[in-house]
Write an enzyme that holds these catalytic residues in place. Structure first.
Site, mmCIF file in Angstrom:
data_model
loop_
_atom_site.group_PDB
_atom_site.id
_atom_site.type_symbol
_atom_site.label_atom_id
_atom_site.label_comp_id
_atom_site.label_asym_id
_atom_site.label_seq_id
_atom_site.Cartn_x
_atom_site.Cartn_y
_atom_site.Cartn_z
ATOM 1 N N LYS A 47 -0.817 11.241 6.116
ATOM 2 C CA LYS A 47 -0.395 10.702 7.410
ATOM 3 C C LYS A 47 0.608 9.569 7.193
ATOM 4 O O LYS A 47 0.275 8.544 6.606
ATOM 5 C CB LYS A 47 -1.576 10.155 8.199
ATOM 6 C CG LYS A 47 -1.163 9.739 9.619
ATOM 7 C CD LYS A 47 -2.195 8.890 10.323
ATOM 8 C CE LYS A 47 -2.049 7.431 10.047
ATOM 9 N NZ LYS A 47 -0.844 6.799 10.620
ATOM 10 N N CYS A 98 4.512 -5.509 -0.068
ATOM 11 C CA CYS A 98 3.192 -6.061 -0.380
ATOM 12 C C CYS A 98 3.245 -6.976 -1.599
ATOM 13 O O CYS A 98 2.457 -7.906 -1.716
ATOM 14 C CB CYS A 98 2.198 -4.936 -0.612
ATOM 15 S SG CYS A 98 2.858 -3.632 -1.641
ATOM 16 N N GLU A 130 -0.767 -13.215 4.259
ATOM 17 C CA GLU A 130 0.417 -12.396 4.041
ATOM 18 C C GLU A 130 1.233 -12.344 5.334
ATOM 19 O O GLU A 130 0.738 -11.919 6.371
ATOM 20 C CB GLU A 130 -0.025 -10.975 3.645
ATOM 21 C CG GLU A 130 1.108 -10.091 3.213
ATOM 22 C CD GLU A 130 0.624 -8.736 2.702
ATOM 23 O OE1 GLU A 130 -0.366 -8.211 3.225
ATOM 24 O OE2 GLU A 130 1.255 -8.212 1.779
ATOM 25 N N GLU A 148 -4.114 0.353 -2.190
ATOM 26 C CA GLU A 148 -3.020 -0.533 -2.596
ATOM 27 C C GLU A 148 -2.759 -1.419 -1.398
ATOM 28 O O GLU A 148 -2.237 -0.966 -0.393
ATOM 29 C CB GLU A 148 -1.811 0.319 -2.995
ATOM 30 C CG GLU A 148 -0.896 -0.392 -3.972
ATOM 31 C CD GLU A 148 0.125 -1.223 -3.254
ATOM 32 O OE1 GLU A 148 -0.163 -2.417 -3.017
ATOM 33 O OE2 GLU A 148 1.183 -0.694 -2.929
#
Lengths: 280, 483
Positions: free
Chosen positions: B185, B293, B390, B259
């Site tokens: 997806k 990331c 983040e 991840e």
């Protein structure tokens, strides 16, 4: 028959190289296979676990920095010490589990040999599991396995000595420190093994051993935020799901194994990849 | 002496003529495109133009995709030799190379990233990932210690919007090489290149059902994660969602790789080559609008060079060209979505509120679309939200240190552990720092480099497992001795 009264041993915990009683003041009774009272080992508490994790965390950096040669020799030294005390371990296994003497002797032999096998892995891990990666550019790029940190483990009920060693050795050989919960019904081997560790040049805090109840301690191990990985090989499969859910809070690496294999070591190592440009 | 001559850049737009976007897309299941039931728009974040309508997969579509993947696994893919499987992957790599320009243009339109990056980084690396893994398919017995040569079966894969095709390649290439079949997806806001990839699978004559692509939002992702017919979950995205997935699969037999997020330290030691470090800092945080990331989002400067570095950094940041992502001169493109822009604004506002000093590069924001100018915050402590959370945008938090150990301690003071940067001209210091840093990828005197041969992935709450290299491949093979 001598009329001499035995000097019996008090079985305590093994935390930070010392043998404290549980802070909780709790004990539980263990009996021989024939139903005769043997000892009142410690029923470790959540606070004992916390203390053990603090010790394990403090010891991790210097244990990790010890050379692979040094770590291998220390694991081998544990095997030497265990070999020298074979008779005691055989007696304890027979007493607690009711195993035959020959079966108990085989377990101790396997335990010594398993320690020697894991000791030899120490200085081979990074050459077999690391890599020099041929990236498409002017960079020197390599991957090395590194210790993960503090790992918790639940040793299986039986075999109480070999199972404990199978929990400890693969975890510490790569530079991790450990807090392990011993067999509940047969904790004598574990606490005697702590005496072996204490005389094997293992730095304080690298191996910490608790005795007590799995159902009580395992969930605290799973949710402890300063534990990086958790070996649940000694836990019944039906409780694995709940333990993994609790461990997800800090994304703990949780594994369960059935046999001795290098995957057991690698499960608690992290692969680190380093890049550096090549140029004048 | 007059003032220095400066030249303006003339517009250099890449042409859209190489692509044609359909008004509406369905799913790719069992080798065929099937119509969707519900749809949602996908837009160009640089202009807010609606590009197409994307199908939202529900239970029926996910069931059909898993069923197709299982059938392909049982009847075809698991019976095929690795040698033959590998040939399909080689074909896919070649077709991606042949159609690279189409993919780059489509990626930039749908994602908002500069064409220079999609053209030079995303698409070539995606092709390279297939080429690399193709060669593994018939060599699985050499994949390493503690792995078997057996695949898991059907892999459910959920990927993010920051590198849409590249993340697809990171997921599908190793899965197929190891012998798994796939239900993938793409992210809600960036489905178009995944759907174009489905055409590549058709052109490569990949057996039907080996790759299935269902589009949708988080609800579709949850259906995949919780589907009993899936053996392996691979997810790239936020740590928050990663933990939800870890809990969801905990009681099941599913194998998982994650991840997740990062808050990477980029440490500049006093002996660094400053001009090179400036380029590394800019690349570290402003590459792909900071939607990375592993972005170097915490700049950790040795105190005695901080002033000089910040002055040069601001000068360099003033030269960053932000604007039309399709322009080949553009350095910084659009923020991928309105939602993400609001998140970046909210976290930046927390920096102001907590007393940090904001500096933003002078640049004009286009009238339409989602934009955030390159920004740095100084005067930060380690407890500030912008030093811990983040941001996933072009916002850099600056901290300082005096001794090397203090620099390392600050770098490691985070629950994340994905990547880190080191800038120093001293070899022994670089190796020392790279050993001390608790992160899966260390870039020394470089940053944001990726390669299919190079394992990528994090320590701690940055995830489980690696992608790339022998280590990444093993995530798609069963473990030896695992219960």
């Amino acid at each position: 028959m001598s009329n001499r009264i035995d000097v019996k041993k008090t079985y305590k915990l093994f935390i930070n190289g010392a043998f404290p009683r549980t802070e909780s003041g709790r004990t539980y009774e263990i009996k021989s296979a024939k139903g005769v009272f043997i000892a009142n080992p410690c029923l470790a508490s959540r606070k004992d676990l916390k203390d053990a994790v603090v010790a394990a965390r403090a010891a991790q950096s210097s244990w990790n920095k010890a050379s692979a040669y040094n770590k291998g020799q220390i694991l081998y030294r544990i095997a030497e010490m265990l070999e020298g005390r074979r008779a005691q371990f055989v007696d304890e296994i027979v007493l607690v589990t009711g195993a035959t003497k020959s079966k108990a002797e085989k377990e101790v032999t396997d335990s010594v040999d398993r320690l020697v096998w894991y000791a030899g892995w120490s200085d081979k891990l990074s050459s077999l599991s690391g890599a020099l990666n041929p990236v498409a550019g002017p960079y020197y790029n390599f991957t090395v396995p590194e210790s993960m940190g503090v790992i918790a483990a639940i040793a299986p009920e039986v075999p109480s000595l070999l199972g404990l060693i199978e929990a400890i050795a693969p975890i510490i050989v790569g530079g991790n420190t450990i807090v392990v919960l011993a067999s509940t019904k047969a904790p004598l081997s574990a606490m005697s093994f702590a005496e072996v560790i204490a005389t094997s040049d293992v730095p304080a805090g690298v191996i910490n051993i608790l005795t007590g109840k799995k159902d009580e301690i395992a969930p605290w191990m799973a949710s402890h935020m300063d534990i990086d990985g958790f070996d649940i090989s000694g836990l019944a499969a039906k409780s694995h799901g709940a333990i993994r859910i609790a461990g997800a809070e800090n994304l703990k690496r949780i594994y369960s194994f059935k046999s001795a294999n290098p995957g057991r070591i690698l499960a608690y190592l992290e692969d680190k990849t380093v890049w550096h440009p090549i140029g004048l | 002496m007059g003032s220095p001559v400066s030249f303006d850049y003339a517009p250099a737009p890449e042409s859209r003529a190489v692509i044609s976007i359909k008004p509406k897309y369905g799913h790719f299941i069992g080798g065929k495109f099937v119509a969707g039931s519900k749809h949602f728009p996908t837009i160009n974040p640089a202009t807010e133009e609606v590009l197409s309508q994307i199908a939202l997969a529900g239970k029926a579509e996910v069931d059909a995709a898993v069923k197709a993947a299982r059938k392909a696994y049982t009847t075809t893919w698991s019976k095929m030799s690795g040698k033959e499987r590998g040939k399909y992957l080689f074909r896919i790599a070649r077709i991606l190379q042949e159609r690279a320009r189409e993919f780059a243009v489509l990626e930039t339109l749908d994602n908002g990233k500069p064409i220079r990056e999609s053209r030079d980084v995303d698409i070539p690396l995606a092709a390279a990932h297939f080429f690399y893994h193709a060669g593994w398919a018939d060599k699985l017995e050499f994949a390493g210690l503690g792995t078997s040569t057996k695949p898991h079966g059907v892999a459910g894969q959920i990927i993010p919007w920051n590198f849409p095709l590249l993340m697809l390649a990171w997921k599908i290439a190793p899965a197929l090489a190891a012998g798994n079949t796939v239900v993938l997806k793409p992210a809600e806001s960036t489905s178009l290149t995944a759907l174009l990839f489905a055409e590549v699978c058709q052109q490569a004559e990949l057996p039907a059902g080996v790759v299935n692509i269902v589009t949708g939002d988080g609800s579709t992702g949850a259906l995949i994660v919780n589907h009993p017919g899936i053996d392996k979950i691979a997810f790239t995205g936020s740590t928050e969602v990663g933990k939800i997935i870890a809990r969801a699969v905990a009681p099941t037999h599913k194998s998982v790789t994650l991840e997740l997020g990062g808050k990477a330290a980029n440490i500049i030691f006093e002996d660094a080559a400053i001009d090179e470090a400036i380029e590394g800092i800019v690349n570290g945080i402003f590459f792909n609008q900071g939607h990375v990331c592993c972005a170097g989002s915490r700049l950790i400067l040795q105190e005695n060079i901080a002033e000089e570095v910040l002055e040069k950094l601001k000068k360099r940041m003033s030269k960053i060209r932000m604007g039309d992502p399709m322009d080949k001169n553009t350095d910084l493109g659009a923020i991928n979505s309105k939602e993400q822009l609001l998140k970046i604004r909210e976290l930046s506002a927390s920096g102001d509120a907590e007393g940090a000093q904001r500096w933003t590069a002078p640049c004009e924001l286009p009238a339409k679309g989602f934009w955030f100018a390159p920004t740095i915050f100084t005067g930060i402590t380690q407890s500030h939200r912008i030093a811990r959370e983040e941001i996933f945008g072009p916002v850099l938090s600056v901290l300082t240190f005096r001794t090397p150990q203090e620099g390392i301690d600050k770098a490691n003071n985070t629950p994340f552990g994905l990547s880190a940067g080191i800038w120093s001209e001293k070899g022994s210091r670089i190796f020392w720092a790279s050993q001390q840093l608790r992160a899966g990828v260390i870039w020394a005197n470089t940053f944001n480099k990726f390669d299919p041969t190079s394992p990528f992935g994090g320590y701690k709450e940055s995830g489980w497992g690696r992608e790339g290299g022998r280590h990444g491949l093993s995530a798609y093979l069963k473990g030896v001795g695992h219960e």
